[in-house]
Design a protein around this motif. Sequence first.
Motif: not given
Length: 182
Positions: A63, A68, A85, A177
Amino acid sequence: MVRVKHILLVAIIFYSFLSCKNETSTETKAQVPSVFNADESGKEVADVLKEQELSVSALKKKLVREGYEVFDYVDPKTKDTILMQQYFMAFLKEGPIRNQNEEEAVLLQEEHLAHLSKMYDLGYADISGPLDGDSAIKGVTIYNVPTLKIADSLAHTDPMVKAGRLIIELHPWWAAKSFRLR
């Protein structure tokens, strides 16, 4: 005839419930290792936890590489590493141009739904839906993209937004997540 339809509807709902229950059960077993006993291959609890940590670590690296914003923490109760996230929550609000005739409004709604479907198919949106009531906020879409700029760009390609029937208000939003709605 009504009784047959009622029985058929009950059967469909019952079948759907059973199939969902079996699917969830299988998914749960696959995703959540037993940490109380050694698993079938003889792995100890520490090995299972180490594998789980590596997968969180690998996901975090992936990620971050993709741009991200993420962070992780250890849940004090379960001792699991939770990966958070940043997503972007788009509030679809009533826009200034709402004078479309009924035919235009229906066409815009169809194009709006096609747009959202495309966002899901491409992996850019995770969940979306309308709000009930007389609120100025008509719906919400959660974008799963690395930046606010990308989320804003995608949200503004919505035909309803382009036509001025809706406007977008975007906010960064953090979620864990792999957690599901409950």
